[in-house]
Design an enzyme around this catalytic site. Structure first.
Site, PDB file in Angstrom:
ATOM      1  N   SER A  84      24.045  53.335  -0.281  1.00 28.30           N
ATOM      2  CA  SER A  84      24.752  52.089  -0.631  1.00 28.30           C
ATOM      3  C   SER A  84      23.979  50.841  -0.185  1.00 28.30           C
ATOM      4  CB  SER A  84      26.167  52.072  -0.029  1.00 28.30           C
ATOM      5  OG  SER A  84      26.132  52.323   1.356  1.00 28.30           O
ATOM      6  N   ASN A 109      33.214  54.864   9.295  1.00 29.41           N
ATOM      7  CA  ASN A 109      34.466  54.719   8.523  1.00 29.41           C
ATOM      8  C   ASN A 109      35.229  53.454   8.925  1.00 29.41           C
ATOM      9  OD1 ASN A 109      33.631  57.176   7.656  1.00 29.41           O
ATOM     10  ND2 ASN A 109      35.284  58.362   8.593  1.00 29.41           N
ATOM     11  N   THR A 160      54.461  24.687 -29.191  1.00 29.57           N
ATOM     12  CA  THR A 160      55.025  26.021 -28.983  1.00 29.57           C
ATOM     13  C   THR A 160      54.689  26.753 -30.272  1.00 29.57           C
ATOM     14  OG1 THR A 160      57.186  25.488 -29.895  1.00 29.57           O
ATOM     15  CG2 THR A 160      56.910  25.145 -27.527  1.00 29.57           C
ATOM     16  N   HIS A 161      54.342  28.009 -30.173  1.00 31.48           N
ATOM     17  CA  HIS A 161      53.861  28.778 -31.326  1.00 31.48           C
ATOM     18  C   HIS A 161      52.615  28.123 -31.940  1.00 31.48           C
ATOM     19  CE1 HIS A 161      57.882  30.752 -31.320  1.00 31.48           C
ATOM     20  NE2 HIS A 161      58.284  29.521 -31.030  1.00 31.48           N
ATOM     21  N   SER A 206      22.593  24.810 -31.299  1.00 31.35           N
ATOM     22  CA  SER A 206      22.321  25.994 -32.098  1.00 31.35           C
ATOM     23  C   SER A 206      20.847  25.983 -32.485  1.00 31.35           C
ATOM     24  CB  SER A 206      23.191  25.966 -33.355  1.00 31.35           C
ATOM     25  OG  SER A 206      22.602  26.736 -34.383  1.00 31.35           O
ATOM     26  N   LYS A 258      25.046  21.284 -34.320  1.00 31.46           N
ATOM     27  CA  LYS A 258      26.024  21.952 -33.463  1.00 31.46           C
ATOM     28  C   LYS A 258      26.008  21.502 -32.001  1.00 31.46           C
ATOM     29  CE  LYS A 258      28.552  24.795 -34.396  1.00 31.46           C
ATOM     30  NZ  LYS A 258      28.394  26.246 -34.519  1.00 31.46           N
ATOM     31  N   ASN A 284      28.040  23.399 -28.968  1.00 28.41           N
ATOM     32  CA  ASN A 284      28.936  24.535 -28.769  1.00 28.41           C
ATOM     33  C   ASN A 284      29.498  24.598 -27.348  1.00 28.41           C
ATOM     34  OD1 ASN A 284      28.541  25.486 -31.404  1.00 28.41           O
ATOM     35  ND2 ASN A 284      26.669  26.561 -30.800  1.00 28.41           N
ATOM     36  N   GLU A 292      33.363  29.318 -23.373  1.00 32.77           N
ATOM     37  CA  GLU A 292      33.371  30.662 -23.970  1.00 32.77           C
ATOM     38  C   GLU A 292      32.959  31.721 -22.952  1.00 32.77           C
ATOM     39  OE1 GLU A 292      32.350  29.825 -28.639  1.00 32.77           O
ATOM     40  OE2 GLU A 292      30.791  29.452 -27.176  1.00 32.77           O
ATOM     41  N   TYR A 320      39.384  58.856   5.214  1.00 28.60           N
ATOM     42  CA  TYR A 320      38.162  58.399   4.550  1.00 28.60           C
ATOM     43  C   TYR A 320      37.628  59.436   3.571  1.00 28.60           C
ATOM     44  CZ  TYR A 320      33.497  56.797   3.522  1.00 28.60           C
ATOM     45  OH  TYR A 320      32.375  56.395   2.839  1.00 28.60           O
ATOM     46  N   GLN A 361      33.158  54.282  -0.937  1.00 34.03           N
ATOM     47  CA  GLN A 361      31.933  53.490  -1.061  1.00 34.03           C
ATOM     48  C   GLN A 361      31.906  52.755  -2.411  1.00 34.03           C
ATOM     49  OE1 GLN A 361      28.117  54.844   0.768  1.00 34.03           O
ATOM     50  NE2 GLN A 361      27.433  55.031  -1.342  1.00 34.03           N
TER      51      GLN A 361
HETATM   52  N1  ARG Z   1      28.336  53.581   3.232  1.00 32.75           N
HETATM   53  C1  ARG Z   1      29.588  54.188   3.547  1.00 32.75           C
HETATM   54  C2  ARG Z   1      30.701  53.493   2.738  1.00 32.75           C
HETATM   55  O1  ARG Z   1      30.446  52.461   2.236  1.00 32.75           O
HETATM   56  C3  ARG Z   1      29.892  54.040   4.998  1.00 32.75           C
HETATM   57  C4  ARG Z   1      30.862  55.003   5.533  1.00 32.75           C
HETATM   58  C5  ARG Z   1      30.263  56.374   5.563  1.00 32.75           C
HETATM   59  N2  ARG Z   1      31.148  57.321   6.189  1.00 32.75           N
HETATM   60  C6  ARG Z   1      30.989  58.653   6.085  1.00 32.75           C
HETATM   61  N3  ARG Z   1      31.857  59.383   6.685  1.00 32.75           N
HETATM   62  N4  ARG Z   1      30.017  59.167   5.391  1.00 32.75           N
HETATM   63  O2  ARG Z   1      31.791  53.992   2.585  1.00 32.75           O
END
Ligand code: ARG
Length: 464
Positions: A22, A107, A152-153, A274, A280, A282, A287, A314, A319
């Site tokens: 991560s 965790n 309205t509408h 454009s 144009k 825009n 948007e 957990y 993640q």
């Molecule tokens: N990178 C993990 C997450 O975002 C951290 C927690 C990992 N915990 C574990 N028991 N593997 O959730």
């Protein structure tokens, strides 16, 4: 060095190892990981795990890590932000760095980091929304007593003050701010001390840790604290409302900027041309705001779907809750910033709005109300004025242009006061209730809105 290799006789599959990391996205949590680690280090010292020198060395190195920020390039050997900080700590402070993870778990760390991130984003989005709302208040003040049609509408319904229309958006934005502040209240409890699931094995002072990180209290249950992501879902759902309101606003301004309406003059700074059609201009900013809103709703949905099947406590699925939160926060901040710039520079064609407010039989209800004041039952008055409108349609004129004789044909005795009641000023004035568009009421609402917004700026008239 890995955080968990001892139990394994071989390393993970190379592709799986990279795929499950991560750090490419949780690197944005570094400041919160550092703050939470400092609070944990202090608690470890109090519990006798770190001596005074070790604590000082740990805090010094953690501060340095915070100042350095994350490395520009990804580091494939680093699993996540927690791994990064621990690795860097050992590089900077030596062996003492290996003590920091005593009595804690990733965790509780990720649950804490994410709460701190969301808390800061709530404060940031709140500030941005207050600025956006102030831009509406400034435009409402600039509009004075100018009128426009309310629909309205999407059919002309009644005239309203332009300021009244602006203040409708201020109400939506104030509710959005309120939702965020509500979410903030609930999220502001500290998971640290929860350990992996059952609570830490050391006598850590959870109150002190919570206080250091400006949480209101420690989280009450370690299983809940390490696996709860309600706060993340609630935050992104609150952002969905912001996106929804921005999208409705964008749609309305797109419509009002068309030649057909001609109420809104698109600011060049927020428009594009454009490549094919030289004439144009825009409304791309609007948007894109409308388009990006859908992505925010998608992130909120992704979070709920991701969470709905998870048993306590957990699970690594958690993640996957990070990126929707980061993405929604970034999308919405960008949208509000651009929208605020747009509202600060957009110009209105008040003459055209006023003209549009003065035709199309939008005084019909006021005409019926006049007859009611003269003693005619409303249903009958509605019928009679309806007939008059039909006559106007046949003669291509407005109610105030019908003659007294025309009105006699409709069964109406149109005296001078009747004609006066049809004037735009009078039509506006009869909506004289709190929340109505009578100019005096709108001035009051404008003042109330300014007072409500001033708490976010610390001065009474931030928007003038
Ligand atoms: N990178 C993990 C997450 O975002 C951290 C927690 C990992 N915990 C574990 N028991 N593997 O959730």
């Amino acid at each position: 060095m890995k955080m968990w290799s001892g139990r394994f006789s071989q390393g993970p599959d190379a592709e799986f190892e990279q795929w499950q990391r991560s750090f490419p996205f949780d690197r944005v949590l570094l400041p919160y990981e550092v703050a939470a680690s400092k609070a944990h280090a202090s608690a470890l010292a109090q519990a006798g795990v770190l001596d005074g020198d070790e604590l000082a060395a740990t805090l010094f190195a953690l501060d340095q890590i915070g100042h350095e920020g994350v490395p520009e390039a990804d580091e494939p050997a680093i699993e996540d932000v927690h791994h990064y900080v621990e690795t860097r700590l050992v590089e900077l402070a030596g062996g003492v760095g290996h003590k920091l993870h005593t009595g804690r778990s990733r965790n509780e760390q990720i649950a804490t980091d994410l709460r701190l991130y969301v808390r800061e984003q709530i404060d940031e989005v709140t500030r941005l929304l207050a600025q956006f709302a102030s831009a509406f208040v400034s435009q409402a003040e600039a509009a004075g007593d100018s009128a426009m049609p309310a629909y309205t509408h999407l059919q002309r319904a009644e005239p309203v003050l332009v300021a009244h229309w602006m203040l409708a958006y201020v109400e939506m934005l104030l509710r959005d701010i309120d939702r965020l502040s509500d979410c903030r209240k609930r999220l502001n409890v500290c998971p640290l001390g929860s350990g992996a699931v059952g609570g830490t094995i050391l006598p850590l002072d959870r109150e002190a840790i919570a206080a250091e990180l400006e949480f209101d209290s420690p989280a009450a249950n370690s299983m809940d604290a390490t696996s709860d992501r309600d706060f993340a879902i609630e935050f992104v759902q609150a952002l969905s409302f912001v996106a929804l309101h921005l999208s409705r606003w964008a749609e309305e301004f797109i419509l009002f900027s068309t030649t057909e309406f001609g109420f809104v003059k698109l600011p060049e700074q927020y428009s594009t041309g454009s490549s094919a059609m030289p004439q144009k201009k825009n409304p791309d900013a609007l948007e894109l705001i409308r388009g990006k809103a859908g992505k925010v709703f998608a992130e909120a949905t992704a979070l709920s779907i991701g969470m709905k099947g998870l048993p306590l406590a957990y699970n690594k699925d958690l993640q996957e809750t990070q990126q929707p939160v980061f993405s929604a926060a970034q999308q919405v901040s960008g949208m509000v910033r651009v929208a605020t710039g747009f509202m600060g520079t957009v110009e209105f064609n008040y003459v055209r709005m006023q003209q549009a407010a003065s035709c199309g039989f939008m005084n019909a209800q006021a005409a019926a109300a006049y007859l009611v004041r003269q003693g005619t039952p409303f249903r009958r008055a509605h019928e009679l004025i309806g007939k008059a409108v039909r006559l106007c349609v046949e003669q291509s004129c407005e109610l105030e242009q019908l003659s007294k004789d025309d009105y006699v044909l409709c069964g109406i005795d149109a005296d001078q006061q009747f004609y006066s009641a049809l004037a735009l000023k009078e039509v506006l004035a009869i909506h004289n209730v709190p929340g109505g568009t009578a100019p005096a009421r709108v001035r009051g609402s404008l003042q109330t809105a300014k007072e409500k917004l001033s708490q976010y700026f610390g001065v009474a008239h931030a928007c003038t």
